[in-house]
Design an enzyme around this catalytic site. Structure first.
Site, PDB file in Angstrom:
ATOM      1  N   SER A 165       0.864  -1.184   0.000  1.00  0.00           N
ATOM      2  CA  SER A 165       0.000   0.000   0.000  1.00  0.00           C
ATOM      3  C   SER A 165       0.898   1.231   0.000  1.00  0.00           C
ATOM      4  O   SER A 165       2.036   1.178   0.480  1.00  0.00           O
ATOM      5  CB  SER A 165      -0.864   0.013   1.273  1.00  0.00           C
ATOM      6  N   TYR A 178      -1.720  -0.930  10.278  1.00  0.00           N
ATOM      7  CA  TYR A 178      -1.815  -1.076   8.817  1.00  0.00           C
ATOM      8  C   TYR A 178      -0.531  -0.591   8.133  1.00  0.00           C
ATOM      9  O   TYR A 178       0.047  -1.295   7.291  1.00  0.00           O
ATOM     10  CB  TYR A 178      -3.033  -0.295   8.308  1.00  0.00           C
TER      11      TYR A 178
HETATM   12  N1  LIG Z   1      -8.626  -0.109  -1.419  1.00  0.00           N
HETATM   13  C1  LIG Z   1      -7.539   0.605  -1.212  1.00  0.00           C
HETATM   14  O1  LIG Z   1      -7.599   1.854  -1.242  1.00  0.00           O
HETATM   15  C2  LIG Z   1      -6.226  -0.057  -0.956  1.00  0.00           C
HETATM   16  C3  LIG Z   1      -5.082   0.748  -0.944  1.00  0.00           C
HETATM   17  C4  LIG Z   1      -3.851   0.172  -0.734  1.00  0.00           C
HETATM   18  C5  LIG Z   1      -3.747  -1.186  -0.529  1.00  0.00           C
HETATM   19  N2  LIG Z   1      -4.865  -1.953  -0.523  1.00  0.00           N
HETATM   20  C6  LIG Z   1      -4.692  -3.373  -0.286  1.00  0.00           C
HETATM   21  O2  LIG Z   1      -5.246  -4.104  -1.347  1.00  0.00           O
HETATM   22  C7  LIG Z   1      -5.597  -5.407  -0.885  1.00  0.00           C
HETATM   23  C8  LIG Z   1      -7.012  -5.715  -1.332  1.00  0.00           C
HETATM   24  O3  LIG Z   1      -7.877  -4.819  -0.654  1.00  0.00           O
HETATM   25  P1  LIG Z   1      -9.224  -4.264  -1.335  1.00  0.00           P
HETATM   26  O4  LIG Z   1      -9.160  -2.803  -1.298  1.00  0.00           O
HETATM   27  O5  LIG Z   1      -9.449  -4.962  -2.610  1.00  0.00           O
HETATM   28  O6  LIG Z   1     -10.273  -4.696  -0.209  1.00  0.00           O
HETATM   29  P2  LIG Z   1     -11.447  -5.764  -0.219  1.00  0.00           P
HETATM   30  O7  LIG Z   1     -11.992  -5.764   1.143  1.00  0.00           O
HETATM   31  O8  LIG Z   1     -12.358  -5.477  -1.360  1.00  0.00           O
HETATM   32  O9  LIG Z   1     -10.708  -7.157  -0.528  1.00  0.00           O
HETATM   33  C9  LIG Z   1      -9.960  -7.828   0.439  1.00  0.00           C
HETATM   34  C10 LIG Z   1     -10.199  -9.318   0.269  1.00  0.00           C
HETATM   35  O10 LIG Z   1      -9.328 -10.010   1.180  1.00  0.00           O
HETATM   36  C11 LIG Z   1     -10.086 -11.052   1.799  1.00  0.00           C
HETATM   37  N3  LIG Z   1      -9.504 -11.386   3.101  1.00  0.00           N
HETATM   38  C12 LIG Z   1      -9.380 -10.592   4.183  1.00  0.00           C
HETATM   39  N4  LIG Z   1      -8.825 -11.260   5.196  1.00  0.00           N
HETATM   40  C13 LIG Z   1      -8.587 -12.525   4.749  1.00  0.00           C
HETATM   41  C14 LIG Z   1      -8.024 -13.687   5.333  1.00  0.00           C
HETATM   42  N5  LIG Z   1      -7.602 -13.700   6.616  1.00  0.00           N
HETATM   43  N6  LIG Z   1      -7.916 -14.783   4.574  1.00  0.00           N
HETATM   44  C15 LIG Z   1      -8.351 -14.789   3.295  1.00  0.00           C
HETATM   45  N7  LIG Z   1      -8.908 -13.731   2.692  1.00  0.00           N
HETATM   46  C16 LIG Z   1      -9.022 -12.605   3.418  1.00  0.00           C
HETATM   47  C17 LIG Z   1     -11.489 -10.479   1.926  1.00  0.00           C
HETATM   48  O11 LIG Z   1     -12.471 -11.482   2.130  1.00  0.00           O
HETATM   49  C18 LIG Z   1     -11.626  -9.735   0.601  1.00  0.00           C
HETATM   50  O12 LIG Z   1     -12.157 -10.571  -0.407  1.00  0.00           O
HETATM   51  C19 LIG Z   1      -5.407  -5.398   0.625  1.00  0.00           C
HETATM   52  O13 LIG Z   1      -4.181  -5.991   0.941  1.00  0.00           O
HETATM   53  C20 LIG Z   1      -5.375  -3.909   0.945  1.00  0.00           C
HETATM   54  O14 LIG Z   1      -4.661  -3.638   2.121  1.00  0.00           O
HETATM   55  C21 LIG Z   1      -6.098  -1.429  -0.736  1.00  0.00           C
END
Ligand SMILES: NC(=O)c1ccc[n+]([C@@H]2O[C@H](COP(=O)([O-])OP(=O)(O)OC[C@H]3O[C@@H](n4cnc5c(N)ncnc54)[C@H](O)[C@@H]3O)[C@@H](O)[C@H]2O)c1
Length: 273
Positions: A165, A178
């Site tokens: 991130s 985080y």
């Molecule tokens: N959305 C943002 O702005 C953003 C920014 C930077 C980084 N990220 C990172 O991107 C990645 C995806 O996040 P997103 O934004 O798509 O969110 P999201 O909530 O849409 O997707 C996250 C997915 O991870 C799964 N998950 C969570 N904990 C789990 C576990 N213990 N075991 C298996 N699956 C698990 C959830 O069920 C979900 O399907 C994450 O690592 C997040 O930190 C997101």
């Protein structure tokens, strides 16, 4: 329907943790467009089944859902074994499963009303800190190493893309758990890249800015928080999951053949302007 025979990932098998939602799901769809067979691994089976159905209806690729909790080593080993049993091998992985806080449940858009002070490090319950580290950092480490062992055993010159991130490089008050977990993913990516050089396995990461996924939904719905995200982003908009998938795809395929140990930051210019 696409045939994907000439796709960048034709003939490859991709394993995508967190593939039921958001960035992971966009990677699953994008990689399938490029001809990969897809294993979606997530703890959310209902949305995982939807994602599998979407891939099957829009491509000729094989797609499978495997339930996993990335915080559990045995669960990750079972996930990799299931993927290999179904499709024979794993050539590329996206480690996208993650949480924004201990209380976050993907797809449940409840705003966290905990006062900011309570989320500061001096007040944060150790169990909350530990949960975020377990999923976001140890979960990525375990995914990477179990997949890497498989690639080494089968002599696969594979690729690994971790989802860090931009928070790896931003000190966000109230989000120490985080930020530290994501900074850990960036360094993990560097060390693992060096350790796997001899096996021709490349390890890179993406460090998204603010992206339109369920993770930011509660913030997008609050005018103040939405404005703060835009304010931090020189391009003046949030990123899309597909934009993140395109960045991951570059790191997964041959076009990035001379790149390893890097975190690319698709974040609308956040670290520049
Ligand atoms: N959305 C943002 O702005 C953003 C920014 C930077 C980084 N990220 C990172 O991107 C990645 C995806 O996040 P997103 O934004 O798509 O969110 P999201 O909530 O849409 O997707 C996250 C997915 O991870 C799964 N998950 C969570 N904990 C789990 C576990 N213990 N075991 C298996 N699956 C698990 C959830 O069920 C979900 O399907 C994450 O690592 C997040 O930190 C997101």
């Amino acid at each position: 329907m696409n045939t994907q025979r000439d796709g960048r990932l034709a003939g490859k098998v991709a394993l995508i943790t967190g593939g039921s939602s958001g960035i992971g799901r966009a990677c699953a769809l994008r990689y399938a467009e490029e001809g990969a067979d897809i294993v979606i691994a997530d703890r959310d089976a209902a949305r995982g089944a939807e994602a599998v159905a979407e891939i099957r209806s829009s491509s000729n690729c094989r797609a499978l859902f495997v339930e996993v909790d990335v915080a559990e080593e045995a669960s990750i080993e079972a996930m990799v074994a299931a993927a290999v049993k179904a499709f024979g091998h794993i050539d590329t992985v996206v480690a996208a499963a993650g949480i924004s806080s201990a209380a976050y449940v993907s797809g449940v858009p409840a705003a966290d009303n905990t006062p900011a002070e309570a989320r500061h490090l001096i007040n944060m319950p150790v169990a909350n800190w530990q949960r975020v580290l377990d999923v976001n950092l140890t979960g990525v480490m375990l995914t990477d190493r179990v997949v890497a062992r498989h690639m080494i055993e089968q002599g696969i010159a594979g690729t690994i893309v971790n989802v860090a991130s931009s928070a790896a490089r931003l000190a966000l008050p109230g989000a120490a758990d985080y930020c530290v977990s994501k900074a850990g993913v960036a360094m993990l990516t560097q060390v693992l890249a060096m350790e796997l050089l001899a096996h021709q396995i490349r390890v890179n990461a993406i460090g998204p800015g603010f992206i339109e996924t369920p993770m930011t939904q509660a913030m997008r719905e609050k005018p103040d928080s939405h404005a703060a995200m835009i304010e931090r982003t020189p391009m003046g908009r949030l990123g899309t999951p597909r934009e993140m998938a395109n960045t991951a795809l570059y790191l997964a395929c041959e076009e990035s053949s001379y790149t390893t140990g890097h975190t690319l930051y698709p974040n609308g210019g956040m670290f520049v302007g």
